[in-house]
Design an enzyme around this catalytic site. Sequence first.
Site, short mmCIF file in Angstrom:
data_model
loop_
_atom_site.label_atom_id
_atom_site.label_comp_id
_atom_site.label_asym_id
_atom_site.label_seq_id
_atom_site.Cartn_x
_atom_site.Cartn_y
_atom_site.Cartn_z
CB VAL A 11 -0.96 0.00 1.21
CG1 VAL A 11 -1.55 1.38 1.46
CG2 VAL A 11 -2.09 -0.99 0.95
CB THR A 122 -7.14 -1.99 7.20
OG1 THR A 122 -7.07 -1.76 5.79
CG2 THR A 122 -8.53 -2.42 7.60
CG HIS A 254 -15.87 -14.38 -10.38
ND1 HIS A 254 -16.47 -14.60 -11.60
CD2 HIS A 254 -15.67 -13.05 -10.29
CE1 HIS A 254 -16.62 -13.46 -12.23
NE2 HIS A 254 -16.15 -12.48 -11.46
CB CYS A 263 -7.28 -7.26 2.82
SG CYS A 263 -5.97 -6.07 2.49
N1 LIG Z 1 -2.22 -5.09 0.58
C1 LIG Z 1 -3.40 -4.63 0.22
O1 LIG Z 1 -3.94 -5.00 -0.82
C2 LIG Z 1 -4.12 -3.61 1.08
C3 LIG Z 1 -5.23 -2.94 0.55
C4 LIG Z 1 -5.88 -1.99 1.36
C5 LIG Z 1 -5.43 -1.76 2.65
N2 LIG Z 1 -4.36 -2.45 3.13
C6 LIG Z 1 -3.89 -2.15 4.48
O2 LIG Z 1 -2.73 -1.33 4.39
C7 LIG Z 1 -1.82 -1.62 5.46
C8 LIG Z 1 -0.47 -2.01 4.89
O3 LIG Z 1 -0.62 -3.21 4.16
P1 LIG Z 1 0.52 -3.74 3.18
O4 LIG Z 1 -0.05 -4.88 2.44
O5 LIG Z 1 1.11 -2.60 2.42
O6 LIG Z 1 1.60 -4.27 4.26
P2 LIG Z 1 3.12 -4.63 4.01
O7 LIG Z 1 3.46 -5.61 5.05
O8 LIG Z 1 3.36 -4.96 2.57
O9 LIG Z 1 3.90 -3.26 4.29
C9 LIG Z 1 4.04 -2.68 5.54
C10 LIG Z 1 5.41 -1.99 5.59
O10 LIG Z 1 5.49 -1.24 6.79
C11 LIG Z 1 6.82 -1.31 7.22
N3 LIG Z 1 6.91 -0.94 8.65
C12 LIG Z 1 6.45 -1.64 9.73
N4 LIG Z 1 6.76 -0.99 10.85
C13 LIG Z 1 7.41 0.14 10.49
C14 LIG Z 1 7.98 1.21 11.22
N5 LIG Z 1 7.98 1.23 12.56
N6 LIG Z 1 8.57 2.22 10.53
C15 LIG Z 1 8.62 2.19 9.19
N7 LIG Z 1 8.10 1.19 8.44
C16 LIG Z 1 7.50 0.18 9.09
C17 LIG Z 1 7.23 -2.75 6.95
O11 LIG Z 1 8.63 -2.90 6.93
C18 LIG Z 1 6.57 -2.97 5.58
O12 LIG Z 1 7.46 -2.67 4.53
C19 LIG Z 1 -2.50 -2.73 6.27
O13 LIG Z 1 -3.20 -2.15 7.32
C20 LIG Z 1 -3.45 -3.36 5.27
O14 LIG Z 1 -4.55 -3.96 5.91
C21 LIG Z 1 -3.69 -3.36 2.38
#
Ligand SMILES: NC(=O)c1ccc[n+]([C@@H]2O[C@H](COP(=O)([O-])OP(=O)(O)OC[C@H]3O[C@@H](n4cnc5c(N)ncnc54)[C@H](O)[C@@H]3O)[C@@H](O)[C@H]2O)c1
Length: 439
Positions: A11, A122, A254, A263
Site C-alpha cells: 500500500v 486498515t 466468482h 486483507c
Molecule cells: N495489501 C493490500 O492490498 C491492502 C489494501 C488496502 C489496505 N491495506 C492495508 O494497508 C496496510 C499495509 O498493508 P501492506 O499490504 O502494504 O503491508 P506490508 O506488510 O506490505 O507493508 C508494511 C510496511 O510497513 C513497514 N513498517 C512496519 N513498521 C514500520 C515502522 N515502525 N517504521 C517504518 N516502516 C515500518 C514494513 O517494513 C513494511 O514494509 C495494512 O493495514 C493493510 O490492511 C492493504
Amino acid sequence: MRIAMIGAGYVGLVSGACLADFGHEVTCVDKDESKIAALIRGEIPIFEPGLDAIVAANLAGKRLDFTNDLAGSVAEADAVFIAVGTPSRRGDGHADLSHVYTVAREIAKALTGFTVVVTKSTVPIGTGDEVERIIREVNPAADVVVASNPEFLREGAAIRDFKFPDRIVVGTNDERGRKALNDIYRPLSLNQVPIMFTERRTAEMIKYAANAFLATKITFINEIADLSERVGANVQDVARGMGMDNRIGTKFLHAGPGFGGSCFPKDTRALIKLAQDHDVQLRIVESVLAVNENRKRAMGRKVSQVLGGNSRGKTIAVLGLTFKPDTDDMRDAPSIPLITSLLDMGAKVRAYDPAGMELARKDLPNIEYCDDAYACAKGADALVIVTEWLQFRALNLDHLKKVMVKPVIVDLRNVYRLEEMKAAGFIYESIGRPSRYFS
Ligand SMILES: NC(=O)c1ccc[n+]([C@@H]2O[C@H](COP(=O)([O-])OP(=O)(O)OC[C@H]3O[C@@H](n4cnc5c(N)ncnc54)[C@H](O)[C@@H]3O)[C@@H](O)[C@H]2O)c1
C-alpha cells in the site's frame, strides 16, 4: 505538498508512487533497510504490474525518494501517511496495532509546524483516537490533525485502483484536515472521483464493513456452488443471472477455493474481535470466516475424491500459488492449506507460479517447484488450477495430456469450458458445475 509515507509495502509504495505522480513531493519511509536500499537502487521489492515504471518516472522527476530516516522526512512533511502493516495478532486474532502505535510515537517526536497525520492502514474503529492521544501525549505542543483515509486498492490492479478509485473516504471533522486531504487528492476530484468526508470512526468502519461485505459475497456464491454441484445447476450461470440484477452486481460472485490474501481473512477476523469487545455478535461475518476456513482444506479433499478417494503416493501438479493473479503476495493464500492437506494425505506436490514461488518456499518448503506449467504437469496424476493467472487460461491441452500420467484436471477457478475439456478427453472437475467426470 510534501508528503511522508511511512511503510513502503504494497500500500505505501503504490500510494507514495501515485501521489508523486500527481505532482506531490513524496518520501517513502520504511524501517526495513534492505527494502529501502533496493528501492534506492531502482529495484521494486514486490510484484505489481506498472509499479516499476511509475517509480522510475517519479524518481527521475525528483518527486519521489526513499529513506529509513523517519524523523527527517516527517519534520519536512505537510502530511504524514501511516501505511504500516496491521496483521492478525498472534493468539487472539485482533488487529496487531503495534506498528501503528510505534510509528505514531516516532512521528510525534519529529513533528514541526502544522501537519496532518493520516492513517491509511486498515485499523479498528477508535484507532485514530488512540493515535491522536499518543501524539498529544508525546508532543503536547504539536500542531496536528489526525485523519483517517482507508485504502481500497486491490493488489494486481493497485495503480489503476489508486488513480481511478470508486471513491475516496476521509475521516476528519477538522477544516484544516479536510483542506489538506482535498489538496492531496485534487487531481482525482478534477476527474469527478467522489471524496466522501465523514467522522474519523465512521471512515474506519467503512473499510471494515466493505471488506466484510465483499468476503460475504464470495462466501455466499461458494456455498451456492457447493449446492449447485449436488443439484445439477451451473454456478457460473447462476452468478451471471444474479449479477445482471443491478441491486446485486456481477463482481465478487466468482466461486472458487475460498478467499485469502493480505486483507479479507485478517480484516474479517479483526472486525469480529472488535464487535465481541463491544458485546455485539456479528453472526454473518463469523459464519463467513468459519465457512471460508473450512473450505480451503476441503479443496484438498475434493482433489483427492477425483483421484478415487486416495491420493497417497500420487503426484499432484498445482498451478498458481498466490492468493490471486498478478501479485507475488502469499499471505493467507488458499493454496497453502490446500497443498498442506494434500501432503497430509500422502500426496507428492509439485507447483508452478509465475511470481509467488520465492515467497511460497517459506510456507511450503516440502514441495517441488517447477519452471513452467508443463514441467509442473510432467508425470502428474492430476493437475489443479488454484490461481487464475492469464497464462493458465489457455494451456495447450494436447501437450498437457501427453506429459501427464493421467488426464485429470481440477479447475478451482472455473477458467475452462466443460465442452472444451470433454473434447480434449480430460477427466475434469470444477467448482459448482454439473458434469463432473467425463471420459
Ligand atoms: N495489501 C493490500 O492490498 C491492502 C489494501 C488496502 C489496505 N491495506 C492495508 O494497508 C496496510 C499495509 O498493508 P501492506 O499490504 O502494504 O503491508 P506490508 O506488510 O506490505 O507493508 C508494511 C510496511 O510497513 C513497514 N513498517 C512496519 N513498521 C514500520 C515502522 N515502525 N517504521 C517504518 N516502516 C515500518 C514494513 O517494513 C513494511 O514494509 C495494512 O493495514 C493493510 O490492511 C492493504
